[in-house]
Design an enzyme around this catalytic site. Sequence first.
Site, PDB file in Angstrom:
ATOM      1  N   LEU A 150      26.513  84.125  -7.459  1.00  0.00           N
ATOM      2  CA  LEU A 150      25.587  85.135  -7.943  1.00  0.00           C
ATOM      3  C   LEU A 150      25.976  86.529  -7.813  1.00  0.00           C
ATOM      4  O   LEU A 150      25.832  87.393  -8.756  1.00  0.00           O
ATOM      5  CB  LEU A 150      24.272  85.184  -7.076  1.00  0.00           C
TER       6      LEU A 150
ATOM      7  N   PHE B 182      29.567  91.703   2.466  1.00  0.00           N
ATOM      8  CA  PHE B 182      29.707  90.681   3.480  1.00  0.00           C
ATOM      9  C   PHE B 182      30.485  89.515   3.068  1.00  0.00           C
ATOM     10  O   PHE B 182      31.231  88.944   3.818  1.00  0.00           O
ATOM     11  CB  PHE B 182      28.478  90.421   3.953  1.00  0.00           C
ATOM     12  N   GLY B 183      30.439  89.246   1.653  1.00  0.00           N
ATOM     13  CA  GLY B 183      30.934  88.116   1.282  1.00  0.00           C
ATOM     14  C   GLY B 183      30.365  87.533  -0.095  1.00  0.00           C
ATOM     15  O   GLY B 183      29.472  88.104  -0.467  1.00  0.00           O
ATOM     16  N   PRO B 184      30.511  86.533  -0.665  1.00  0.00           N
ATOM     17  CA  PRO B 184      29.989  85.990  -1.849  1.00  0.00           C
ATOM     18  C   PRO B 184      28.629  85.343  -1.700  1.00  0.00           C
ATOM     19  O   PRO B 184      28.315  84.895  -0.595  1.00  0.00           O
ATOM     20  CB  PRO B 184      31.278  84.802  -2.294  1.00  0.00           C
ATOM     21  N   VAL B 185      27.924  85.509  -2.598  1.00  0.00           N
ATOM     22  CA  VAL B 185      26.499  84.493  -2.572  1.00  0.00           C
ATOM     23  C   VAL B 185      26.413  83.703  -3.675  1.00  0.00           C
ATOM     24  O   VAL B 185      26.853  84.023  -4.823  1.00  0.00           O
ATOM     25  CB  VAL B 185      25.428  85.854  -3.012  1.00  0.00           C
TER      26      VAL B 185
ATOM     27  N   ASP C  81      22.472  98.803   5.575  1.00  0.00           N
ATOM     28  CA  ASP C  81      22.890  98.495   4.154  1.00  0.00           C
ATOM     29  C   ASP C  81      21.951  98.609   3.090  1.00  0.00           C
ATOM     30  O   ASP C  81      21.828  98.001   2.193  1.00  0.00           O
ATOM     31  CB  ASP C  81      23.623  97.110   4.110  1.00  0.00           C
TER      32      ASP C  81
ATOM     33  N   GLY D 122      29.217  90.513  -2.385  1.00  0.00           N
ATOM     34  CA  GLY D 122      28.689  91.684  -1.845  1.00  0.00           C
ATOM     35  C   GLY D 122      29.869  92.259  -0.564  1.00  0.00           C
ATOM     36  O   GLY D 122      30.866  91.622  -0.710  1.00  0.00           O
TER      37      GLY D 122
END
Length: 862
Positions: free
Chosen positions: A567, A572-575, A706, A570
């Site tokens: 999706l 923080f990492g992938p979603v 954030d 970000g």
Amino acid sequence: MGCGFFYSFVLLLSVFFNHSASQQEPNTDFFYVYSFFQKMSSPSSLFHAVSISTHVCSWRGVFCDSRQHYVTALVLSGFNLSGAIPDTTIGKLSNLQALDLSNNGITSLPSDFWSLSFLRVLNLSHNRVSGSLPSNIGNFGSLQTLDLSFNNFMGEIPASISSLQNLQILKLEGNGFGSSIPSGILNCGSLASLDLSSNKLNGTIPLGFGAALANLTTLNLAENGFHGRSVDFVGLRKIKILNVSGNLFEGSLVELFEGPSPLEVIDLSRNRFRGHFSQVQTVDNSKFDWLRLRYLDLSENQLSGEISPNLYHAQNLIHLNLASNRFSRQKFPQIGMLYRLQYLNLSRSSLTGHLPVYISQLGCLNILDLSGNHFDGHIPILGVENLEVFDVSRNNLSGEIPAAILRKLPWMERFNFSHNNLTLCASGPISQQLLQTSFIGLRNSCPIAANPNLLSRRSGKHREVVKLIGLALTLLIFCLLVVVLLILVITYRRKKTRMWAVKQKNSYKEEQNISGPFSFEADSTTWVADVKQATGVPVVIFEKPLLNFTFADLLSATSHFDRGTLLAEGRFGPVYRGFLAGGIHVAVKVLVHGSSMTDQEAAREFECLGRIKHPNLVPLIGYCLAGEQRIAIYEYMENGNLQNLLHDLPLGVQRTEDWSTDTWEEDDLNNNGIRTWRFRHKVALGAARALAFLHHGCSPPIIHRDVKASSVYLDSELEPRLSDFGLAKMFGDDVACEIARGSPGYVGPEFSQLGPVSPTVKSDVYAFGIVLFELLTGKRPLGDDYSDEEEEENLVSWVRGLMRKNQGLKAIDHKILGIGIDDQVESALKIGYLCTADLPSKRPSMHQIVGLLKDIEPSSYK
Ligand SMILES: *[C@@H]1O[C@H](CO)[C@@H](O)[C@H](O)[C@H]1NC(C)=O
Ligand SMILES: *[C@@H]1O[C@H](CO)[C@@H](O)[C@H](O)[C@H]1NC(C)=O
Ligand SMILES: *[C@@H]1O[C@H](CO)[C@@H](O)[C@H](O)[C@H]1NC(C)=O
Ligand SMILES: *[C@@H]1O[C@H](CO)[C@@H](O)[C@H](O)[C@H]1NC(C)=O
Ligand SMILES: *[C@@H]1O[C@H](CO)[C@@H](O)[C@H](O)[C@H]1NC(C)=O
Ligand SMILES: *[C@@H]1O[C@H](CO)[C@@H](O)[C@H](O)[C@H]1NC(C)=O
Ligand SMILES: *[C@@H]1O[C@H](CO)[C@@H](O)[C@H](O)[C@H]1NC(C)=O
Ligand SMILES: *[C@@H]1O[C@H](CO)[C@@H](O)[C@H](O)[C@H]1NC(C)=O
Ligand SMILES: *[C@@H]1O[C@H](CO)[C@@H](O)[C@H](O)[C@H]1NC(C)=O
């Protein structure tokens, strides 16, 4: 129809009994109508069962003049009248002005029919009248509407039609008329609607057609053998619907798209039109109004060259079919903005390259046919909600079929993935029949998810069991098994799906050893889940503790964390997007940057976050600790985030300015009114409420750390919801300082000092101010075009600069300005100004901001 007939006669019976004399009297209108009914109604009908005694003028469908001397109209559609109309019946109704005998079984017209010279409306459609249409039709000089459609008329259309100079509607479709259109038709200058489709007409279109019939708004010549060119239609300046599908038209389309015309529906399919389609665009001063176009079918012609970039202007298009032409090899055409499309057919159009991601934005699509091209790469995420037909067969696509599409298949009418290099990773077995029709030639080598052949393997296993138990029990157990299986299958099918068999959640747990470590690639990161056994790593879903999900379920829900289900990526990492069993639609966020917390601390933190509930927060519904990876599981938000809505324009669109001339409406499905102040205010207020709750409603207060446009999501009800709260904390303060601070463009000036600075609620307020500015200006916080002499590099100093010069309104996205709201918008700017004060202590609290925003609430939300 029988019922209507019945009631009419019951009605007759109940009325008086004294007009029989006059209607039996020969040579009166009443006598003619009486005879007509008597001879045309079926012997079994009520007409013959009762003696007709009421006055003809009171019969249903019969209309007389005011003094009841003459019959002026007969409206007998669907009266079950059949056979040949005899002479000396309706042909003698000399004052008849309207005759509607449609939907009956009439086979021929009487010879005295043609003297009805006052007739203005004649509707004989859907009967069985055969033979040729006599030239006597020319006697009907007053005729305005002539509908003979769906009969068995044959022979030529008589030239005498030229006498029908008052004719506005002529419908002859669905007959066997042959030969060519008589040039006499050019005299019918009042014609507004002409339908000659589905006949056997041929020849050319009479010269001067367009000029002579300039009043035409609808022209349908489809399904004949006409020869012609698009130039034949030059002059039809009121034409809205043009349908010449299924003929032998030739030449280029230039004339059609050149002049000003109000065309809304164009169906030129199955002809021999040729030439470069992109020529259509070279007419720079073309006055063609693309915005009116709703339907365009150019399929099965011989058009060549590139697909016209002008299509991009046709933003109201609902139906687009360019299939089976001779286009040159080219990339997917620029149609990412045609948000209203419901039907898109680009089959056999020599298209190459990847499928663009922006087709996911075509959320209204019902039917998508991309078969027979040269597409390669992955199938992107699609807006599948409305999809009913999906055909990508005969391409060169690879990778896994995205899970989101697979889940949708049971509810789809038709789909075809055949003849690609795709991998099928279904979470349940698929029937052999489907494999052989819709997944022809696909690889089933999916490493993790269940193998489509599961069912057959299972029956093999049963047989072994059966052997062990011995022959005596075989029959009994087998029967029992069959019955149980049948019941299972039937009830499950009823409940869930039409064509998938039982979902075998447990079976693959038993049969497949899903062992790691697993490595996954997203677009910009690679991450590893160091787990030994995927089925051994639990997934905690707070509200459903009994479901016993494991990491293996996450793998199958996301097609093994396939890029197709990605999706976003970000900070923080992938979603990823996925469905867990039971239809739980989730967004799976992998926090790849490692965490300073122990597993226990992380679990406790997740459990805490899971308890935080607010209508404007995206609920965290679960988590999984997979090796080093902390995986947060959120409820899926149907409508994406603010970043997508405000800034992520479809490919090929560089600037927001380009959008200014469009005509999107507030209720535009895919934009959800993001262009209105009312909607933007609602988003701002929702996000403010969420933050106020975190800051003031939680103890200890939760600092989001954030806040940014891409953390504000919109749920299925278009309610704004803030996501990612509390995640930054997972990383601790020492790890990745950058992450703990916030995203570029949203970080307050206090962080630019040297030395450690701890984020506070006031740093959230600052970031909220930036989001508010984004909503108001439509511009990104950094690196956007701030269109000013001063070369400002960021949104905040640009807006604040303008405000200090008292020119704040200059910064506003002009799309949201409108009568009576400038004040509100200006007040909102001031709130943003307060939030972005340099000194944290000068910034208002989120509580105060909610209050301020409520004061400028537009009157009502739609
Ligand atoms: C219509 O007429 C036919 C005979 O022409 C008769 O068989 C049929 O029952 C009629 N239908 C109704 C609904 O009255
Ligand atoms: C003729 O009658 C049919 C059936 O009632 C109707 O659908 C059609 O619109 C009528 N034609 C015209 C031109 O009004
Ligand atoms: C046109 O149609 C007429 C009658 O249907 C037929 O006799 C004639 O041969 C046709 N002409 C052509 C060129 O097909
Ligand atoms: C179009 O219709 C109007 C009135 O309906 C008529 O005056 C005009 O002559 C018509 N145009 C042509 C080209 O016949
Ligand atoms: C064009 O006419 C044909 C024959 O009547 C019909 O099947 C087709 O749907 C029409 N096209 C449009 C766009 O209505
Ligand atoms: C797409 O267009 C082609 C050519 O006209 C046609 O054969 C095919 O059925 C269409 N596909 C769909 C899904 O309508
Ligand atoms: C499919 O893609 C492969 C490389 O990925 C290429 O070699 C092959 O020619 C392509 N086939 C077609 C039909 O485009
Ligand atoms: C098919 O896809 C696999 C990976 O999914 C790739 O290794 C292989 O080369 C592809 N084959 C062709 C013919 O493109
Ligand atoms: C899918 O496409 C293939 C190749 O064109 C065809 O053979 C097959 O019949 C299609 N299946 C369905 C269900 O339309």
